[in-house]
Motif scaffolding. Sequence first.
Motif, short mmCIF file in Angstrom:
data_model
loop_
_atom_site.label_atom_id
_atom_site.label_comp_id
_atom_site.label_asym_id
_atom_site.label_seq_id
_atom_site.Cartn_x
_atom_site.Cartn_y
_atom_site.Cartn_z
N TRP A 18 115.08 44.59 20.98
CA TRP A 18 115.97 45.64 20.50
C TRP A 18 116.84 46.17 21.63
O TRP A 18 118.03 46.37 21.45
N LEU A 19 116.21 46.43 22.79
CA LEU A 19 116.97 46.96 23.93
C LEU A 19 118.04 45.98 24.40
O LEU A 19 119.13 46.37 24.77
N LYS A 20 117.71 44.70 24.39
CA LYS A 20 118.69 43.70 24.81
C LYS A 20 119.83 43.56 23.79
O LYS A 20 120.97 43.37 24.17
N LYS A 21 119.49 43.70 22.51
CA LYS A 21 120.50 43.51 21.48
C LYS A 21 121.40 44.74 21.32
O LYS A 21 122.62 44.62 21.22
N TYR A 22 120.79 45.94 21.29
CA TYR A 22 121.54 47.16 21.00
C TYR A 22 121.75 48.06 22.22
O TYR A 22 122.44 49.07 22.13
N GLY A 23 121.14 47.73 23.34
CA GLY A 23 121.34 48.48 24.56
C GLY A 23 120.71 49.87 24.55
O GLY A 23 119.70 50.11 23.88
N TYR A 24 121.32 50.76 25.28
CA TYR A 24 120.80 52.11 25.46
C TYR A 24 120.61 52.86 24.15
O TYR A 24 119.71 53.68 24.02
N TRP A 25 121.47 52.60 23.17
CA TRP A 25 121.42 53.32 21.89
C TRP A 25 120.07 53.17 21.20
O TRP A 25 119.67 54.02 20.41
N THR A 26 119.37 52.10 21.50
CA THR A 26 118.04 51.88 20.91
C THR A 26 117.10 53.03 21.26
O THR A 26 116.21 53.36 20.47
N LEU A 27 117.31 53.66 22.40
CA LEU A 27 116.41 54.73 22.84
C LEU A 27 116.50 55.98 21.97
O LEU A 27 115.63 56.84 22.04
N LEU A 28 117.51 56.08 21.12
CA LEU A 28 117.55 57.17 20.14
C LEU A 28 116.36 57.09 19.18
O LEU A 28 116.00 58.07 18.55
N PHE A 29 115.75 55.91 19.09
CA PHE A 29 114.61 55.71 18.20
C PHE A 29 113.28 55.73 18.94
O PHE A 29 112.26 55.27 18.42
N SER A 30 113.28 56.30 20.12
CA SER A 30 112.04 56.36 20.92
C SER A 30 110.99 57.28 20.30
O SER A 30 109.85 57.28 20.72
N TRP A 31 111.36 58.06 19.30
CA TRP A 31 110.42 58.95 18.62
C TRP A 31 109.61 58.22 17.55
O TRP A 31 108.62 58.75 17.05
N LEU A 32 110.02 57.01 17.19
CA LEU A 32 109.33 56.29 16.11
C LEU A 32 107.89 55.96 16.47
O LEU A 32 107.60 55.60 17.62
N PRO A 33 106.99 56.07 15.51
CA PRO A 33 105.61 55.65 15.76
C PRO A 33 105.56 54.15 16.08
O PRO A 33 106.39 53.39 15.61
N VAL A 34 104.63 53.75 16.85
CA VAL A 34 104.32 52.37 17.24
C VAL A 34 105.38 51.78 18.18
O VAL A 34 105.05 51.31 19.24
N ILE A 35 106.64 51.80 17.82
CA ILE A 35 107.67 51.14 18.62
C ILE A 35 108.29 52.06 19.67
O ILE A 35 108.80 51.60 20.68
N GLY A 36 108.24 53.38 19.48
CA GLY A 36 108.91 54.31 20.38
C GLY A 36 108.39 54.28 21.81
O GLY A 36 109.18 54.26 22.76
N ASP A 37 107.08 54.30 21.97
CA ASP A 37 106.50 54.28 23.32
C ASP A 37 106.86 52.99 24.06
O ASP A 37 107.29 53.03 25.21
N PRO A 38 106.71 51.83 23.42
CA PRO A 38 107.12 50.60 24.11
C PRO A 38 108.62 50.53 24.43
O PRO A 38 109.00 49.88 25.39
N LEU A 39 109.46 51.21 23.64
CA LEU A 39 110.89 51.22 23.96
C LEU A 39 111.14 51.86 25.32
O LEU A 39 111.90 51.34 26.14
#
Length: 143
Positions: free
Chosen positions: A85-106
């Motif tokens: 996700w980070l490689k495809k969408y870049g920094y904007w992906t971090l807006l979803f860092s609050w999501l369960p399961v995927i947010g911490d690994p982001l």
Amino acid sequence: MFDWFNADSALWVLFSSGFLSATLLPGASEASLIAALKLDSFSMWTVIAVATLGNTLGGITNYWLGLLLPDKTSSQKHGHKAIKWLKKYGYWTLLFSWLPVIGDPLCLAAGWLRMKFWPCIILIGIGKAARYLLLSLAVNGIL
């Protein structure tokens, strides 16, 4: 049961649970946020700010942990969904860092990929603040 959660300790509990929820440790920041709002001892904005600060600092902790992981060449940085996700969408992906399961690994992956610190912090903070704002508005019957 919740005698320890009162006006004197509510913000500390909220900050701590927000921090823990953003790390790989379990936390219940949403429950703490709702409880703090129901106390009616603090403004909604204070509760949102404390929860956001704790949760954002937890995300930053994951970012720093990612920096501690050995750097690999760009061709070897693949495999995990967060990295893709980070490689495809870049920094904007971090807006979803609050999501369960995927947010911490982001956040962890952002550090591992050696993404720039300040854009990461800003976007992590915005995403986490938006979640707490929406939840607070819902709890207060505004949404």
